[in-house]
Design a protein around this motif. Structure first.
Motif, PDB file in Angstrom:
ATOM      1  N   ALA A 264       0.822  -1.209   0.000  1.00 40.53           N
ATOM      2  CA  ALA A 264       0.000   0.000   0.000  1.00 40.53           C
ATOM      3  C   ALA A 264       0.858   1.262   0.000  1.00 40.53           C
ATOM      4  O   ALA A 264       0.584   2.203  -0.754  1.00 40.53           O
ATOM      5  CB  ALA A 264      -0.923  -0.007   1.214  1.00 40.53           C
ATOM      6  N   LEU A 265       1.908   1.288   0.817  1.00 42.56           N
ATOM      7  CA  LEU A 265       2.726   2.490   0.918  1.00 42.56           C
ATOM      8  C   LEU A 265       3.661   2.667  -0.270  1.00 42.56           C
ATOM      9  O   LEU A 265       4.146   3.780  -0.522  1.00 42.56           O
ATOM     10  CB  LEU A 265       3.530   2.482   2.216  1.00 42.56           C
ATOM     11  CG  LEU A 265       2.703   2.560   3.507  1.00 42.56           C
ATOM     12  CD1 LEU A 265       3.624   2.658   4.717  1.00 42.56           C
ATOM     13  CD2 LEU A 265       1.748   3.748   3.479  1.00 42.56           C
ATOM     14  N   ARG A 266       3.928   1.609  -1.000  1.00 44.41           N
ATOM     15  CA  ARG A 266       4.771   1.732  -2.186  1.00 44.41           C
ATOM     16  C   ARG A 266       3.966   2.127  -3.431  1.00 44.41           C
ATOM     17  O   ARG A 266       4.542   2.612  -4.405  1.00 44.41           O
ATOM     18  CB  ARG A 266       5.491   0.408  -2.456  1.00 44.41           C
ATOM     19  CG  ARG A 266       6.668   0.156  -1.530  1.00 44.41           C
ATOM     20  CD  ARG A 266       7.298  -1.177  -1.786  1.00 44.41           C
ATOM     21  NE  ARG A 266       8.526  -1.344  -1.003  1.00 44.41           N
ATOM     22  CZ  ARG A 266       8.898  -2.472  -0.432  1.00 44.41           C
ATOM     23  NH1 ARG A 266       8.147  -3.543  -0.541  1.00 44.41           N
ATOM     24  NH2 ARG A 266      10.022  -2.536   0.245  1.00 44.41           N
ATOM     25  N   PHE A 267       2.672   1.937  -3.385  1.00 45.91           N
ATOM     26  CA  PHE A 267       1.883   2.123  -4.596  1.00 45.91           C
ATOM     27  C   PHE A 267       1.838   3.565  -5.089  1.00 45.91           C
ATOM     28  O   PHE A 267       1.822   3.797  -6.309  1.00 45.91           O
ATOM     29  CB  PHE A 267       0.469   1.576  -4.425  1.00 45.91           C
ATOM     30  CG  PHE A 267      -0.033   0.898  -5.665  1.00 45.91           C
ATOM     31  CD1 PHE A 267      -0.754   1.594  -6.614  1.00 45.91           C
ATOM     32  CD2 PHE A 267       0.254  -0.435  -5.887  1.00 45.91           C
ATOM     33  CE1 PHE A 267      -1.202   0.970  -7.766  1.00 45.91           C
ATOM     34  CE2 PHE A 267      -0.183  -1.076  -7.037  1.00 45.91           C
ATOM     35  CZ  PHE A 267      -0.910  -0.367  -7.984  1.00 45.91           C
ATOM     36  N   PRO A 268       1.813   4.593  -4.215  1.00 48.97           N
ATOM     37  CA  PRO A 268       1.886   5.961  -4.753  1.00 48.97           C
ATOM     38  C   PRO A 268       3.119   6.203  -5.609  1.00 48.97           C
ATOM     39  O   PRO A 268       3.043   6.881  -6.634  1.00 48.97           O
ATOM     40  CB  PRO A 268       1.905   6.824  -3.489  1.00 48.97           C
ATOM     41  CG  PRO A 268       1.172   6.006  -2.477  1.00 48.97           C
ATOM     42  CD  PRO A 268       1.578   4.596  -2.759  1.00 48.97           C
ATOM     43  N   SER A 269       4.256   5.629  -5.223  1.00 50.10           N
ATOM     44  CA  SER A 269       5.472   5.790  -6.020  1.00 50.10           C
ATOM     45  C   SER A 269       5.316   5.142  -7.386  1.00 50.10           C
ATOM     46  O   SER A 269       5.836   5.653  -8.393  1.00 50.10           O
ATOM     47  CB  SER A 269       6.676   5.186  -5.284  1.00 50.10           C
ATOM     48  OG  SER A 269       6.967   5.913  -4.107  1.00 50.10           O
ATOM     49  N   ILE A 270       4.615   4.011  -7.438  1.00 50.30           N
ATOM     50  CA  ILE A 270       4.361   3.363  -8.720  1.00 50.30           C
ATOM     51  C   ILE A 270       3.509   4.268  -9.603  1.00 50.30           C
ATOM     52  O   ILE A 270       3.783   4.438 -10.808  1.00 50.30           O
ATOM     53  CB  ILE A 270       3.665   2.009  -8.512  1.00 50.30           C
ATOM     54  CG1 ILE A 270       4.640   1.007  -7.903  1.00 50.30           C
ATOM     55  CG2 ILE A 270       3.113   1.467  -9.829  1.00 50.30           C
ATOM     56  CD1 ILE A 270       4.066  -0.357  -7.661  1.00 50.30           C
ATOM     57  N   ILE A 271       2.478   4.848  -9.030  1.00 50.93           N
ATOM     58  CA  ILE A 271       1.601   5.743  -9.800  1.00 50.93           C
ATOM     59  C   ILE A 271       2.403   6.924 -10.353  1.00 50.93           C
ATOM     60  O   ILE A 271       2.311   7.252 -11.545  1.00 50.93           O
ATOM     61  CB  ILE A 271       0.439   6.238  -8.927  1.00 50.93           C
ATOM     62  CG1 ILE A 271      -0.468   5.069  -8.548  1.00 50.93           C
ATOM     63  CG2 ILE A 271      -0.361   7.325  -9.650  1.00 50.93           C
ATOM     64  CD1 ILE A 271      -1.545   5.418  -7.547  1.00 50.93           C
ATOM     65  N   PHE A 272       3.201   7.554  -9.492  1.00 49.38           N
ATOM     66  CA  PHE A 272       4.009   8.682  -9.950  1.00 49.38           C
ATOM     67  C   PHE A 272       5.025   8.237 -11.006  1.00 49.38           C
ATOM     68  O   PHE A 272       5.315   8.982 -11.948  1.00 49.38           O
ATOM     69  CB  PHE A 272       4.733   9.331  -8.771  1.00 49.38           C
ATOM     70  CG  PHE A 272       3.813  10.010  -7.801  1.00 49.38           C
ATOM     71  CD1 PHE A 272       2.871  10.932  -8.237  1.00 49.38           C
ATOM     72  CD2 PHE A 272       3.878   9.720  -6.440  1.00 49.38           C
ATOM     73  CE1 PHE A 272       2.014  11.559  -7.335  1.00 49.38           C
ATOM     74  CE2 PHE A 272       3.029  10.347  -5.540  1.00 49.38           C
ATOM     75  CZ  PHE A 272       2.087  11.262  -5.989  1.00 49.38           C
ATOM     76  N   GLY A 273       5.557   7.028 -10.846  1.00 51.88           N
ATOM     77  CA  GLY A 273       6.512   6.517 -11.826  1.00 51.88           C
ATOM     78  C   GLY A 273       5.885   6.327 -13.196  1.00 51.88           C
ATOM     79  O   GLY A 273       6.468   6.709 -14.218  1.00 51.88           O
ATOM     80  N   VAL A 274       4.698   5.741 -13.250  1.00 48.21           N
ATOM     81  CA  VAL A 274       4.010   5.527 -14.522  1.00 48.21           C
ATOM     82  C   VAL A 274       3.614   6.867 -15.147  1.00 48.21           C
ATOM     83  O   VAL A 274       3.732   7.054 -16.369  1.00 48.21           O
ATOM     84  CB  VAL A 274       2.778   4.619 -14.329  1.00 48.21           C
ATOM     85  CG1 VAL A 274       1.971   4.516 -15.619  1.00 48.21           C
ATOM     86  CG2 VAL A 274       3.213   3.221 -13.877  1.00 48.21           C
TER      87      VAL A 274
END
Length: 266
Positions: free
Chosen positions: A71-81
């Motif tokens: 859950a806490l890593r997913f914002p970074s994935i969104i920003f990365g994409v």
């Protein structure tokens, strides 16, 4: 085509997402679990080395999705994409659609960007905001530029080093560029006391155990810098296999860079 590139980038960033936090990520997790929004600014930030925006976003995110590793890593994935898409737009704006697709593909498969797109830290957000800032600069969207510039300053201090580049490139609209700095300047007037305490904290840790934890400079660590840019932080137990992959990738990247340089000069 860009849709497929974004899907590829997302899939690559979902691999091994559930691995345990490392030291800095654990800090992000503890902040989310132990501080409310106001305390992040007033209690945690003075002892940290970063502005608070990422932690505030992560805290709000945790209200909805929880505070597990994924859950806490997913914002970074969104920003990365989203950064992949912005790089595509930048290539398209500066050159053409084909260049944009190539640029987006390279970022989507970049080992280093994949790594930081999986990390529960502010670096993926900073890369997204800086990419967005460059796009707005090219489009001369000065109001939006000023807002994003302020958000960059509230995310990561080194990301503000992009500002001199804009002043080098600016031609006619230097007054608009100057005015766009006002929201950033105002935000830092309020943030300055906390920033001063962060500097004091940073100087006070000299001579502490951080040197033993982080390690000292060496020729090996220096040589690993380009390796991390090419592969990310990927490693193998077999050192000979790792060295073989590094050498192959280095020659490939060197050849592509040399070829592109010759094409530009011709």
């Amino acid at each position: 085509m860009i849709f497929l590139i974004l899907i590829l980038g997302l899939v690559l960033r979902l691999v091994s997402l559930n691995q345990s936090f490392w030291l800095d990520e654990a800090t992000s997790g503890l902040v989310v679990r132990n501080f409310n929004l106001g305390e992040i600014v007033t209690k945690f930030s003075p002892g940290d080395f970063h502005p608070p925006l990422y932690y505030l976003i992560l805290k709000v995110w945790s209200y909805i999705f929880g505070s597990s590793e994924i859950a806490l890593r997913f914002p970074s994935i969104i920003f990365g994409v989203l950064t992949i898409y912005l790089v595509y737009l930048l290539g398209k704006e500066l050159f053409n659609k084909r260049v944009g697709l190539i640029a987006g593909s390279l970022l989507a498969t970049s080992g280093l960007h994949i790594y930081y797109s999986q990390e529960a830290r502010m670096y993926s957000l900073a890369a997204f905001l800086v990419s967005f800032l460059i796009y707005l600069f090219l489009k001369k969207k000065w109001l939006a530029f000023s807002i994003i510039l302020m958000l960059v300053g509230l995310t990561d201090y080194p990301a503000l080093l992009i500002i001199p580049i804009f002043w080098i490139l600016i031609k006619k609209d230097w007054k608009k560029l100057l005015l766009s700095h006002i929201p950033l300047a105002i935000s830092y007037l309020f943030w300055l006391p906390v920033f001063y305490r962060q500097l004091s904290t940073g100087f006070s840790v000299n001579g502490s155990g951080w040197g033993n934890l982080l390690g000292s400079f060496s020729l090996k660590s220096f040589a690993l810098i380009p390796v991390k840019f090419i592969l990310g932080r990927i490693s193998f137990d077999n050192k000979y296999l790792y060295a073989s992959v590094v050498v192959f990738a280095a020659f490939l990247f060197g050849y592509l860079i040399l070829k592109s340089t010759r094409r530009v000069n011709s």
